[in-house]
Design a protein around this motif. Structure first.
Motif, PDB file in Angstrom:
ATOM      1  N   SER A  46       0.778  -1.244   0.120  1.00  8.66           N
ATOM      2  CA  SER A  46       0.013   0.040   0.193  1.00  8.66           C
ATOM      3  C   SER A  46       0.850   1.158  -0.020  1.00  8.66           C
ATOM      4  O   SER A  46       2.026   1.234   0.213  1.00  8.66           O
ATOM      5  N   GLY A  47       0.138   2.433  -0.215  1.00  5.39           N
ATOM      6  CA  GLY A  47       1.015   3.612  -0.083  1.00  5.39           C
ATOM      7  C   GLY A  47       1.556   3.772   1.441  1.00  5.39           C
ATOM      8  O   GLY A  47       2.710   4.400   1.546  1.00  5.39           O
ATOM      9  N   MET A  48       0.889   3.384   2.202  1.00  2.00           N
ATOM     10  CA  MET A  48       1.384   3.734   3.747  1.00  2.00           C
ATOM     11  C   MET A  48       2.547   2.614   4.015  1.00  2.00           C
ATOM     12  O   MET A  48       3.525   3.024   4.815  1.00  2.00           O
ATOM     13  N   PHE A  83      -1.325  13.865   4.431  1.00  6.49           N
ATOM     14  CA  PHE A  83      -2.288  13.081   4.734  1.00  6.49           C
ATOM     15  C   PHE A  83      -2.377  12.303   6.191  1.00  6.49           C
ATOM     16  O   PHE A  83      -1.304  12.307   6.542  1.00  6.49           O
ATOM     17  N   CYS A  97      -0.042   9.576   6.943  1.00  5.82           N
ATOM     18  CA  CYS A  97       1.410  10.105   7.031  1.00  5.82           C
ATOM     19  C   CYS A  97       1.766  10.811   8.442  1.00  5.82           C
ATOM     20  O   CYS A  97       2.728  10.652   9.220  1.00  5.82           O
ATOM     21  N   GLU A 119       4.820  16.294   1.293  1.00  4.26           N
ATOM     22  CA  GLU A 119       4.090  16.002   0.268  1.00  4.26           C
ATOM     23  C   GLU A 119       4.319  16.991  -0.753  1.00  4.26           C
ATOM     24  O   GLU A 119       4.056  18.100  -0.298  1.00  4.26           O
ATOM     25  N   ASP A 174       6.491  12.339  -0.724  1.00  3.83           N
ATOM     26  CA  ASP A 174       5.330  11.798  -0.942  1.00  3.83           C
ATOM     27  C   ASP A 174       4.629  12.384  -2.212  1.00  3.83           C
ATOM     28  O   ASP A 174       4.542  13.709  -2.172  1.00  3.83           O
ATOM     29  N   VAL A 216       2.229  11.623  -4.464  1.00  3.65           N
ATOM     30  CA  VAL A 216       0.782  11.089  -4.972  1.00  3.65           C
ATOM     31  C   VAL A 216       0.125  12.513  -5.835  1.00  3.65           C
ATOM     32  O   VAL A 216      -0.283  12.045  -7.122  1.00  3.65           O
ATOM     33  N   PHE A 217      -0.134  13.641  -5.242  1.00  3.65           N
ATOM     34  CA  PHE A 217      -0.692  14.628  -5.974  1.00  3.65           C
ATOM     35  C   PHE A 217       0.035  15.119  -7.241  1.00  3.65           C
ATOM     36  O   PHE A 217      -0.863  15.556  -8.192  1.00  3.65           O
ATOM     37  N   SER A 237       1.644   6.217  -3.457  1.00  7.98           N
ATOM     38  CA  SER A 237       0.444   5.476  -3.151  1.00  7.98           C
ATOM     39  C   SER A 237       0.105   4.946  -4.848  1.00  7.98           C
ATOM     40  O   SER A 237      -0.605   5.774  -5.516  1.00  7.98           O
ATOM     41  N   THR A 244      -2.176   3.153  -5.347  1.00 10.10           N
ATOM     42  CA  THR A 244      -3.624   2.790  -5.405  1.00 10.10           C
ATOM     43  C   THR A 244      -4.257   4.002  -6.097  1.00 10.10           C
ATOM     44  O   THR A 244      -5.533   3.975  -6.515  1.00 10.10           O
ATOM     45  N   LYS A 245      -3.642   5.040  -6.262  1.00 13.47           N
ATOM     46  CA  LYS A 245      -4.202   6.351  -6.648  1.00 13.47           C
ATOM     47  C   LYS A 245      -4.152   6.298  -8.301  1.00 13.47           C
ATOM     48  O   LYS A 245      -4.683   5.576  -8.941  1.00 13.47           O
ATOM     49  N   GLY A 291      -1.757  -0.323  -3.411  1.00 14.72           N
ATOM     50  CA  GLY A 291      -0.471  -0.584  -3.557  1.00 14.72           C
ATOM     51  C   GLY A 291       0.460   0.551  -3.567  1.00 14.72           C
ATOM     52  O   GLY A 291      -0.022   1.791  -3.289  1.00 14.72           O
TER      53      GLY A 291
END
Ligand SMILES: *Cc1c(COP(=O)(O)O)cnc(C)c1O
Length: 393
Positions: free
Chosen positions: A85-87, A111, A114, A154, A183, A185-186, A205, A207-208, A218
């Motif tokens: 996962s991302g975490m 997040f 986090c 992030e 991080d 993700v965005f 992550s 997952t996104k 993931g």
């Protein structure tokens, strides 16, 4: 040859390794273990695992390795390790490199999970964590000191979409020998150039946007070969946060289309931000790719485009926000992002509910704030849906 490919080619073909059957679509090696010809071969592999040799799926697997190679090629990283996962990626990257007495500087806007890892877990094991306003260079300068081990942020904060200057923070961190962990993700793997800009370790992550179709959890950690294989891998393989082969296959297929999806989503996000400027029911429209974003110049320089998420502050606080969410017909109320389906979230009562009211206020998470992840639906349909829902506020 792969190194010279452009992004879209890397996303379709990068890391592919075919079996003797010559399959077109990547094979799923749904096996936890591997057979050795002899006892001596098993012994030799445990002493030194060569290329294309595997022991146990917690250590590595051919399908997972294809995913790791493909995303590493995209990101321009020497190596990658895929996680459950991302975490698992965020916690693994940090815990694998830190020990009691170390000092970490982190941006405050994080997040929720986090923040939990940094503020509640790392501190319990004797790591000192200093939080700063990530958009304020002077706060980073004051907090990073001789002996600081790592900085964490992030690159685009969830859900307020503040952007952190990777180049500037990395220079400050590297001056004292600290590792820069982001991080990302965005920013998405499509718009990221984080490693080129100074980040040492980049986390997604998956997952996104990488899955992008809401199927699997993931994560992935990217960095130098030395960091991934010597620091991170021993930690991950012994603590159990590795990605499953089936998930890796989902993520490989996600990478094939990520560039098309994310560019379409970003175009819709910009169109949405444009359409909503000055709307009477909104007190703020936040989109990093819009000229009205306070850090528009940094966004252009760092990411090129503004990503796939728009945050809106609805007039009338939580009541207004709930009316708006409940009146939407196409956009789903959920908490994923980067999905092909448009998804809207009310952070104050969901993803950031655990925080105190003061903490939320400090992060700009007001009762009226909603986070809107644009999907790949027709942008005009999405704008029409949002406009009719705003009428209900
Ligand atoms: C979703 C998310 C995570 C956690 O990822 P999971 O795959 O849900 O574990 C971490 N950081 C950010 C910025 C996220 O959006």
């Amino acid at each position: 040859m792969e190194k010279e490919w452009n992004t879209r080619t890397k996303l379709v073909h990068g890391g592919t390794q075919r079996s003797q059957w010559g399959e077109v679509s990547e094979a799923i090696f749904l096996t936890q273990g591997f057979v050795y010809d002899t006892a001596e071969a098993a012994e030799a592999r445990f002493i030194e695992t060569g290329p294309d040799e595997y022991i146990y799926a917690r250590y590595g697997n051919p399908t997972v390795a294809m995913f790791e190679k493909r995303i590493a090629a995209l990101e321009g990283a020497e190596d990658a390790f895929a996680t459950a996962s991302g975490m698992a990626a965020v916690s693994g990257a940090l815990i694998s490199m830190l020990r009691a007495g170390d000092h970490v500087v982190a941006a405050r806007a994080l997040f929720g999970s986090c923040l939990y890892v940094l503020d509640e877990i790392l501190t319990r094991f004797g790591v000192e964590v200093t939080f700063v306003d990530g958009t304020d260079t002077e706060q980073w300068r004051a907090a990073i000191r001789e002996g600081t081990t790592a900085v964490f942020f992030e690159t685009v904060a969830n859900p307020t979409l503040e952007v952190i200057d990777i180049r500037t923070v990395s220079e400050l961190a590297h001056a004292v020998g600290a590792t820069v962990v982001v991080d990302n993700v965005f920013a998405t793997p499509v718009f990221s150039r984080a490693i080129e800009q100074g980040a040492d370790v980049v986390i997604y992550s998956a997952t996104k946007h990488i899955d992008g179709q809401g199927r699997a959890l993931g994560g992935v950690i990217l960095g130098t070969r030395d960091f991934i294989r010597k620091t991170l891998e021993p930690y991950m393989k012994h603590t159990g946060g590795s990605m499953s082969p089936f998930t890796a296959w989902v993520m490989l297929k996600g990478l094939e289309t990520i560039d098309l999806r994310v560019r379409a989503q970003a175009a819709s996000a910009l169109a949405m931000a444009d359409a909503l400027q000055g709307h009477a029911k909104l007190s703020r429209v936040i989109y990093p790719g819009h000229a009205t974003h306070p850090q528009a110049a940094l966004v252009r320089e760092q990411m090129g485009k503004g990503g796939t998420v728009v945050s809106l502050e609805i007039a009338g606080g939580q009541t207004g926000a709930f009316r708006f969410l409940n009146a939407l017909n196409i956009v789903l109320i959920s908490n994923n992002l980067g999905d092909a389906k448009s998804i809207i979230t009310h952070p104050a009562t969901t993803t950031h509910q655990r925080l105190s009211e003061e903490q939320r206020a400090a992060l700009g998470i007001s009762p009226g704030l909603v986070r809107f992840s644009l999907g790949i639906e027709d942008a005009d349909d999405l704008i029409a849906d949002v406009m009719q829902a705003l009428d209900a506020v």
